[in-house]
Design a protein around this motif. Sequence first.
Motif, mmCIF file in Angstrom:
data_model
loop_
_atom_site.group_PDB
_atom_site.id
_atom_site.type_symbol
_atom_site.label_atom_id
_atom_site.label_comp_id
_atom_site.label_asym_id
_atom_site.label_seq_id
_atom_site.Cartn_x
_atom_site.Cartn_y
_atom_site.Cartn_z
ATOM 1 N N ALA A 83 25.634 -24.685 -27.534
ATOM 2 C CA ALA A 83 25.349 -23.801 -28.664
ATOM 3 C C ALA A 83 26.329 -23.310 -29.237
ATOM 4 O O ALA A 83 26.844 -23.451 -30.712
ATOM 5 N N ALA A 84 27.296 -22.538 -28.578
ATOM 6 C CA ALA A 84 28.546 -21.851 -28.825
ATOM 7 C C ALA A 84 29.685 -22.713 -29.481
ATOM 8 O O ALA A 84 30.361 -22.448 -30.447
ATOM 9 N N GLN A 85 29.664 -23.885 -28.703
ATOM 10 C CA GLN A 85 30.680 -25.010 -29.198
ATOM 11 C C GLN A 85 30.453 -25.496 -30.515
ATOM 12 O O GLN A 85 31.309 -25.674 -31.383
ATOM 13 N N ALA A 86 29.251 -25.828 -30.771
ATOM 14 C CA ALA A 86 28.767 -26.112 -31.944
ATOM 15 C C ALA A 86 28.966 -25.080 -33.111
ATOM 16 O O ALA A 86 29.477 -25.650 -34.203
ATOM 17 N N LEU A 87 28.748 -24.043 -32.761
ATOM 18 C CA LEU A 87 28.869 -23.174 -33.648
ATOM 19 C C LEU A 87 30.593 -22.910 -34.115
ATOM 20 O O LEU A 87 30.890 -22.722 -35.327
ATOM 21 N N GLU A 88 31.407 -22.972 -33.126
ATOM 22 C CA GLU A 88 32.850 -22.713 -33.180
ATOM 23 C C GLU A 88 33.383 -23.936 -34.002
ATOM 24 O O GLU A 88 34.119 -23.790 -34.710
ATOM 25 N N LEU A 89 32.757 -25.006 -33.893
ATOM 26 C CA LEU A 89 32.932 -26.395 -34.694
ATOM 27 C C LEU A 89 32.884 -26.336 -36.229
ATOM 28 O O LEU A 89 32.985 -27.281 -36.715
ATOM 29 N N GLU A 127 35.308 -14.825 -32.467
ATOM 30 C CA GLU A 127 34.497 -13.790 -32.336
ATOM 31 C C GLU A 127 33.386 -13.817 -33.051
ATOM 32 O O GLU A 127 32.310 -13.459 -32.455
ATOM 33 N N LYS A 128 33.314 -14.409 -34.089
ATOM 34 C CA LYS A 128 31.953 -14.580 -34.787
ATOM 35 C C LYS A 128 31.150 -15.386 -33.935
ATOM 36 O O LYS A 128 29.797 -15.329 -33.838
ATOM 37 N N SER A 129 31.419 -16.623 -33.323
ATOM 38 C CA SER A 129 30.801 -17.439 -32.768
ATOM 39 C C SER A 129 30.408 -16.741 -31.478
ATOM 40 O O SER A 129 28.932 -17.285 -30.973
ATOM 41 N N ALA A 130 31.188 -16.228 -30.838
ATOM 42 C CA ALA A 130 30.869 -15.545 -29.604
ATOM 43 C C ALA A 130 29.691 -14.505 -29.914
ATOM 44 O O ALA A 130 28.799 -14.189 -28.973
ATOM 45 N N ALA A 165 32.566 -16.023 -14.950
ATOM 46 C CA ALA A 165 33.784 -16.218 -15.987
ATOM 47 C C ALA A 165 33.668 -16.803 -17.270
ATOM 48 O O ALA A 165 33.949 -16.177 -18.142
ATOM 49 N N ALA A 166 32.732 -17.832 -17.344
ATOM 50 C CA ALA A 166 32.492 -18.493 -18.657
ATOM 51 C C ALA A 166 31.629 -17.446 -19.515
ATOM 52 O O ALA A 166 31.884 -17.105 -20.823
ATOM 53 N N TYR A 167 30.506 -16.830 -18.966
ATOM 54 C CA TYR A 167 29.722 -15.876 -19.541
ATOM 55 C C TYR A 167 30.667 -14.730 -20.078
ATOM 56 O O TYR A 167 30.478 -14.147 -21.222
ATOM 57 N N ALA A 168 31.531 -14.334 -19.201
ATOM 58 C CA ALA A 168 32.245 -13.286 -19.789
ATOM 59 C C ALA A 168 33.069 -13.458 -20.978
ATOM 60 O O ALA A 168 33.390 -12.720 -21.839
ATOM 61 N N THR A 169 33.500 -14.985 -21.185
ATOM 62 C CA THR A 169 34.301 -15.460 -22.270
ATOM 63 C C THR A 169 33.635 -15.184 -23.491
ATOM 64 O O THR A 169 34.049 -14.740 -24.429
ATOM 65 N N ILE A 170 32.442 -15.490 -23.230
ATOM 66 C CA ILE A 170 31.406 -15.173 -24.705
ATOM 67 C C ILE A 170 31.035 -13.858 -24.847
ATOM 68 O O ILE A 170 31.240 -13.575 -25.993
ATOM 69 N N ALA A 171 31.048 -13.107 -23.762
ATOM 70 C CA ALA A 171 30.480 -11.793 -23.944
ATOM 71 C C ALA A 171 31.479 -10.826 -24.687
ATOM 72 O O ALA A 171 31.351 -9.622 -25.035
#
Length: 603
Positions: A322-328, A473-476, A442-448
């Motif tokens: 979901a986060a990558q789809a938002l980012e793209l 930051e908006k996508s995260a 580590a991956a969840y920390a990147t989103i957070a």
Amino acid sequence: MTRTPLRPLARILSARANGENPDTIERENLRLRHEELRDRSRNRAEGRLLLLGVAFFMAFTIIGGRMGLLAASQPEEPRAAATGAEILNQRADITDRNGRVLATNLLTHSLYAHPKDMVDPGRVARELAAIFPELDAEALQKRFTDGRSFLWVRRKLSPEQMQAVHDIGDPGLLFGPREMRLYPNGRLAAHVLGGASFGAEGVHSAEVIGTAGIEKALDARLRDPAKGTEPLTLSIDMTVQAATHEVLEAGMKMMNAKGAAAILMDVTSGEILSLVSLPDFDPNDRPQPLVGAKDDPADSPLFNRAVQGVYELGSTFKIFTAAQALELGLVNPETMVDANAPMQWGKHKIKEFQGKNYGPLLSVTDVIVKSSNVGTARLALQIGGLRQQAFLKSLGFFDATPLELVEAPGAKPLIPARWPEIVTITTSYGHGMSASPMHLAAAYATIANGGLSVTPTLLRQDRPGPGNRIMSEKSADAAVSMLRQVVTKGTASMGEVPGYAVAGKTGTADKPRPKELGGGYYKDKVINTFASVFPANDPKYVLIVTLDEPVETSGPEPRRTAGWTAVPVAAEVIRRTAPLLGLRPAVEFVAPDALLAANAIDE
């Protein structure tokens, strides 16, 4: 030297002329010659005696001086002269982030024997066996009497044991000073510290070397003479570690799980404040690893599930899609997605949990809230396999974590050899690709933290540098908002902790069946994970809780999903640790009329 003749011809002729006896001339010359020889021998003997006297004087002076020096110095065990490096037995302490000691050195003694100096080897063997039950008296006596001149008896002695051995009173038993590694907190942080043992040994000292965990990974730093006694400061907080350990252990028993792991990480610095893997061990008495061909390494208490455990992490992966789809820019949180189930893709059928159908359409947010496999698959197909791989690689899922543990490099994620569209689909909801809970943290920390990459570390960071930007930051922030709704109205409703706004995603993955048992997946064995972020309005920490083969049995039917097992355990960990981390609970505003209504009801 001119030799005077005994019968000089001139004198003989003169004596005969004068009527004297010539034999007296010979006797006189012989007497003079003997006297000359005697004087020469006496002078030579006197010189030798003088030289010998000086030599004796110097020798006694040196010996006397050495004896005086030894009498004035401290007694110590004699050392054998040998080539090679000196044994370095100094090792730095390890402390938590607040300076509390996790590992230190303790002065003790070793016990060794000179069997040839023993008065009664049989009695010594029997009395040693009485002091140390693990020793066999008969075997020990054979070793004492087989002709050897040196024998180790015990590497470490307690003061009570040392006194008991001393009371035996045999001159063949000797003690050597020894430093050993001590872990005063026992099992707490066992998988972080690992353990230490003896390397090169002598009767006067022993080399302490790391055998696992951070003790082995940073062995050179801990033994570096240039660092002196400067302790190694970890990011672990022992108060938080103790609370997490207590809750996780209780939760593992309540959920009938065979193992559990928990990781609490700072989302900005990557510092790990707590790392627990169960079952665990006491590093003061580290058990032996399993060596049988049929033994599963994961069954050993030495196995670090948080780092070495490489699992399919299930629906916790959906937020990455979901986060990558938002980012793209392919979707926004309210974009409607085809979620009609089941989804046919070639010969494969993509189903929802328990055959449900959340379609025909779901918003991207509801795809995450309801944990829709089909909706996530549709998003993944829009992204494409190449971009999916690149995104997961940027989150660290293609490499071992650079954690300061010797076990970390061997825990590399299991990546499919090929990446067709069906792999793109299954990977989007956490199947077909395996990683460790540490990778997930580590991956969840990147989103957070707003989209910056995080490198997990067990060392305290004074000034952590910013990571690479992985997403905007908006996508995260939008992804964190989705995770928050998973707790407020989705599959992780039991994860709500009043005042701390928990966000997170559940993951239930069937365990793979070994090939020798037919392959495929077990239907009644799962790995459950809850990846959480708190507080959601200003994320500070990520908590990953994983349970191995849990089953909740309080209801009429056994329940194995993460929402019933891992989520309540994680909620209790947050409830216990958040105040210890200095987080104040947010007080919700209550309208005055609500208070009046409550008072009216009480009346």
